[in-house]
Scaffold this active site. Structure first.
Site, mmCIF file in Angstrom:
data_model
loop_
_atom_site.group_PDB
_atom_site.id
_atom_site.type_symbol
_atom_site.label_atom_id
_atom_site.label_comp_id
_atom_site.label_asym_id
_atom_site.label_seq_id
_atom_site.Cartn_x
_atom_site.Cartn_y
_atom_site.Cartn_z
ATOM 1 C CE LYS A 27 -2.028 3.105 2.124
ATOM 2 N NZ LYS A 27 -1.801 4.310 1.673
ATOM 3 C CD GLU A 39 13.178 0.545 9.969
ATOM 4 O OE1 GLU A 39 13.335 1.600 10.470
ATOM 5 O OE2 GLU A 39 13.506 -0.207 9.408
ATOM 6 C CB CYS A 93 12.844 8.750 8.720
ATOM 7 S SG CYS A 93 13.874 7.639 7.633
ATOM 8 C CD GLU A 140 9.906 12.689 11.830
ATOM 9 O OE1 GLU A 140 8.958 12.302 12.144
ATOM 10 O OE2 GLU A 140 10.906 12.251 11.448
HETATM 11 P P1 NAD Z 1 2.250 8.377 7.620
HETATM 12 O O1 NAD Z 1 2.318 7.702 8.972
HETATM 13 O O2 NAD Z 1 1.174 9.265 7.851
HETATM 14 O O3 NAD Z 1 1.643 7.508 6.545
HETATM 15 C C1 NAD Z 1 2.647 6.277 6.052
HETATM 16 C C2 NAD Z 1 1.478 5.309 5.422
HETATM 17 O O4 NAD Z 1 0.756 4.812 6.401
HETATM 18 C C3 NAD Z 1 1.076 6.123 4.288
HETATM 19 O O5 NAD Z 1 0.885 4.821 3.188
HETATM 20 C C4 NAD Z 1 -0.297 6.085 4.690
HETATM 21 O O6 NAD Z 1 -1.368 5.982 3.615
HETATM 22 C C5 NAD Z 1 -0.450 5.085 5.944
HETATM 23 N N1 NAD Z 1 -1.541 5.194 6.856
HETATM 24 C C6 NAD Z 1 -1.915 6.510 7.371
HETATM 25 N N2 NAD Z 1 -2.940 6.224 8.074
HETATM 26 C C7 NAD Z 1 -3.081 5.088 8.394
HETATM 27 C C8 NAD Z 1 -3.953 3.890 9.133
HETATM 28 N N3 NAD Z 1 -4.636 4.458 9.931
HETATM 29 N N4 NAD Z 1 -3.755 2.576 8.947
HETATM 30 C C9 NAD Z 1 -2.851 2.224 8.110
HETATM 31 N N5 NAD Z 1 -2.301 2.976 7.387
HETATM 32 C C10 NAD Z 1 -2.177 4.149 7.359
HETATM 33 O O7 NAD Z 1 3.515 9.089 7.203
HETATM 34 P P2 NAD Z 1 3.936 10.080 6.157
HETATM 35 O O8 NAD Z 1 3.366 11.342 6.611
HETATM 36 O O9 NAD Z 1 3.843 9.173 4.928
HETATM 37 O O10 NAD Z 1 5.774 9.884 6.345
HETATM 38 C C11 NAD Z 1 6.138 10.669 7.145
HETATM 39 C C12 NAD Z 1 6.525 10.061 8.320
HETATM 40 O O11 NAD Z 1 7.282 8.973 8.054
HETATM 41 C C13 NAD Z 1 7.626 10.866 9.455
HETATM 42 O O12 NAD Z 1 7.351 10.710 10.593
HETATM 43 C C14 NAD Z 1 9.095 10.230 9.028
HETATM 44 O O13 NAD Z 1 9.657 10.056 9.872
HETATM 45 C C15 NAD Z 1 8.547 8.666 8.816
HETATM 46 N N6 NAD Z 1 9.431 7.869 8.065
HETATM 47 C C16 NAD Z 1 10.281 7.206 8.513
HETATM 48 C C17 NAD Z 1 11.332 6.363 7.938
HETATM 49 C C18 NAD Z 1 12.003 5.256 8.696
HETATM 50 O O14 NAD Z 1 12.632 4.432 8.087
HETATM 51 N N7 NAD Z 1 12.239 5.360 9.940
HETATM 52 C C19 NAD Z 1 11.374 6.521 6.481
HETATM 53 C C20 NAD Z 1 10.543 7.547 6.045
HETATM 54 C C21 NAD Z 1 9.594 8.124 6.669
#
Ligand code: NAD
Length: 500
Positions: free
Chosen positions: A189, A265, A300, A399
């Site tokens: 997804k 992650e 991240c 963050e």
């Molecule tokens: P997000 O958590 O909003 O979304 C990530 C994914 O989760 C998307 O595909 C989204 O559609 C899905 N999602 C959202 N709500 C959901 C739910 N209720 N149930 C299941 N899936 C759901 O994050 P983002 O805004 O896309 O990305 C930014 C965040 O990701 C930042 O906090 C960043 O630090 C983190 N990040 C971490 C890493 C790592 O490897 N540690 C890498 C990249 C990004």
């Protein structure tokens, strides 16, 4: 915004995918719903993408389960699996320019980064796990006479991979490549902001010979498609990269459904510590600036806290400012651009909100702090630096996931390590010093999953990647990621002991 004539032609010929890939077929959402996929470059829609929801997730999971149960992929020999995944890597290589353009359009990152960083790393990841998959051995136990005990790695089954938008294809392959290498089926997804490259690579995977149903892509929103996947009773594991708030919910969904495994992650507030005896202040200044401004700060591991020993704070900050002033915000599709658009108006507003609140608390940025290129309709924020942050300031604790650097200072190494560790996160940390004893002891005392000494982001697919504390658990990259997608099964054969 103007782009070269050659790029204009390529844009005109580009056919961004909008249909999901389920059971080897390109299909619309069962509901018929779509959503407008907006390019952050100019705020305009690129295409309409299928808005998958629970019904589509059910279909994809059923396809993945059927593929797993009949062994069409998992029962292939390691050599056959390797050949297929290597073929996929070759096809990705052949489509590198197309994938890079899709990625840059979709998330606003510089085309040159997509071409030289994101897509090559996604290809390298695919290749590395293809090469690794026939080098994973089980164990034979010391079971004594009359028994042969051995442990084998069994694939988990159906893996749900939920990924973010900042490195869309690269993150997708960090999950899909090791999961497929171990013989699992995958339902991927992608983030709603960045569906294009996942869809295209799933098409290429079919072309490479991955059987239908083994890699499915459901596009849609987190609350609908993501939640349905994470609550599904027939998904064996959710592997996730994204925010801490969603990570928490995934653990609840797992607990409320089938206790599926969860690997997270999450984010970070990574410190980079520069001691007065830093061996190369110019290199450290480059790393301080690009450590947070690369990918518009949407990383991240972004080094969003810069801790500088007080004795060199002013001259070092001047060096960092000199590098940062040279970073021009530009059209992601301009070949010269190294700093493009933020992924969405929402992410831009979140970043500007942090800057405004810092201003309201009496802080003024020493660089940047504004939205720029408004006339384009896109989402651009300039590199921003705040000096003399207190360790309690929101900008030192939360963050932002945008191009905002906070500078703090310290007197002693104990103070530096205390400030560095004073966070709920623990993803990455950096130390710059000529003192090997200090470097080694700091590396062990820093509570972070990745520590870089006299460098930043200086490791690769061969090393585990992931966080301590609220930055998550479970590791991507390296052989450890393969083990994450498998279970150990102990098998014992009883037989007539020798000498009877
Ligand atoms: P997000 O958590 O909003 O979304 C990530 C994914 O989760 C998307 O595909 C989204 O559609 C899905 N999602 C959202 N709500 C959901 C739910 N209720 N149930 C299941 N899936 C759901 O994050 P983002 O805004 O896309 O990305 C930014 C965040 O990701 C930042 O906090 C960043 O630090 C983190 N990040 C971490 C890493 C790592 O490897 N540690 C890498 C990249 C990004």
């Amino acid at each position: 915004m103007t782009v070269s004539a050659a790029l204009q032609d390529r844009l005109a010929a580009l056919q961004p995918p909008g249909l999901m890939i389920i059971d080897g077929r390109k299909i619309a959402a069962l509901s018929g719903e779509t959503f407008a996929n907006i390019s952050p470059r100019d705020g305009k829609p690129i295409n309409a993408v299928a808005a998958g929801d629970k019904a589509d997730v059910d279909l994809a999971v059923a396809a993945a389960r059927a593929a797993f149960e009949d062994g069409r992929w998992r029962d292939r020999t390691p050599a056959e699996k390797k050949k297929t995944l290597l073929r996929l890597a070759e096809l990705m290589e052949a489509h590198r320019e197309e994938l890079a353009l899709l990625e840059a359009l979709d998330v606003g990152k510089p085309l040159s980064d997509a071409r030289n960083v994101d897509i090559p790393l996604a290809i390298q990841t695919t290749r590395w796990y293809a090469e690794a998959l026939d080098k994973i051995y089980g164990e034979v136990g010391p079971s004594g006479p009359g028994r042969l005990s051995y442990a084998v790695h069994e694939p988990l089954g159906v893996i749900g991979a939920i990924v973010p938008w900042n490195f869309p294809l690269h993150m997708a392959m960090w999950k899909a490549a090791p999961a497929l290498a171990m013989g699992n089926s995958v339902v991927l997804k992608p983030a709603e902001q960045s569906p294009l490259t996942a869809l295209r690579v799933a098409e290429l995977a079919l072309e490479a010979g991955l059987p239908p149903g083994v890699l499915n892509v459901v596009t849609g929103f987190g609350e609908t498609a993501g939640q349905a996947l994470a609550r599904h009773m027939d998904v064996d594991m959710i592997t996730f990269t994204g925010s801490g708030s969603v990570g928490r919910r995934l653990m609840v969904y797992a607990g409320e459904s089938n206790l599926k495994r969860v690997s997270l992650e999450l984010g970070g507030k990574s410190p980079q510590i520069v001691f007065a005896d830093c061996p190369d202040l110019d290199a450290a200044a480059e790393a301080a600036a690009w450590g947070v401004f690369f990918n518009q700060g949407e990383v991240c591991t972004a080094a969003s806290r810069l801790l500088v020993q007080e004795a060199i704070r002013e001259p070092f900050l001047e060096k960092v400012l000199a590098v940062a002033r040279g970073i021009q915000v530009g059209d992601p599709l301009d070949e010269a651009t190294r700093f493009g658009a933020m992924v969405s108006s929402e992410q831009m507003r979140t970043t500007l909100g942090y800057i405004e609140r810092a201003r309201a608390s009496g802080l003024e940025p020493v660089l940047g702090g504004r939205q720029v290129l408004q006339a384009t309709g896109g989402f651009y924020v300039e590199p921003t630096i705040f000096d003399r942050l207190s360790p309690d300031a929101a900008l030192a604790r939360e963050e932002v996931f945008g191009p905002v650097l906070g500078v703090l200072s310290f007197q002693t190494s104990d103070e530096a390590l205390r400030i560095a560790n004073d966070t709920v996160y623990g993803l990455a940390a950096g130390v710059w010093t000529s003192n090997i004893d200090l470097a080694m002891s700091a590396a062990r005392r820093l509570r972070a999953g990745l520590v870089w000494i006299n460098g930043w982001d200086a490791c690769d697919i061969t090393m585990p990647f992931g966080g301590f504390k609220q930055s998550g658990f479970g590791r991507d990259r390296s052989l450890h990621a393969l083990h994450k997608y498998a279970d150990l099964k102990s098998i014992t054969l009883s037989h007539r002991p020798p000498h009877v």
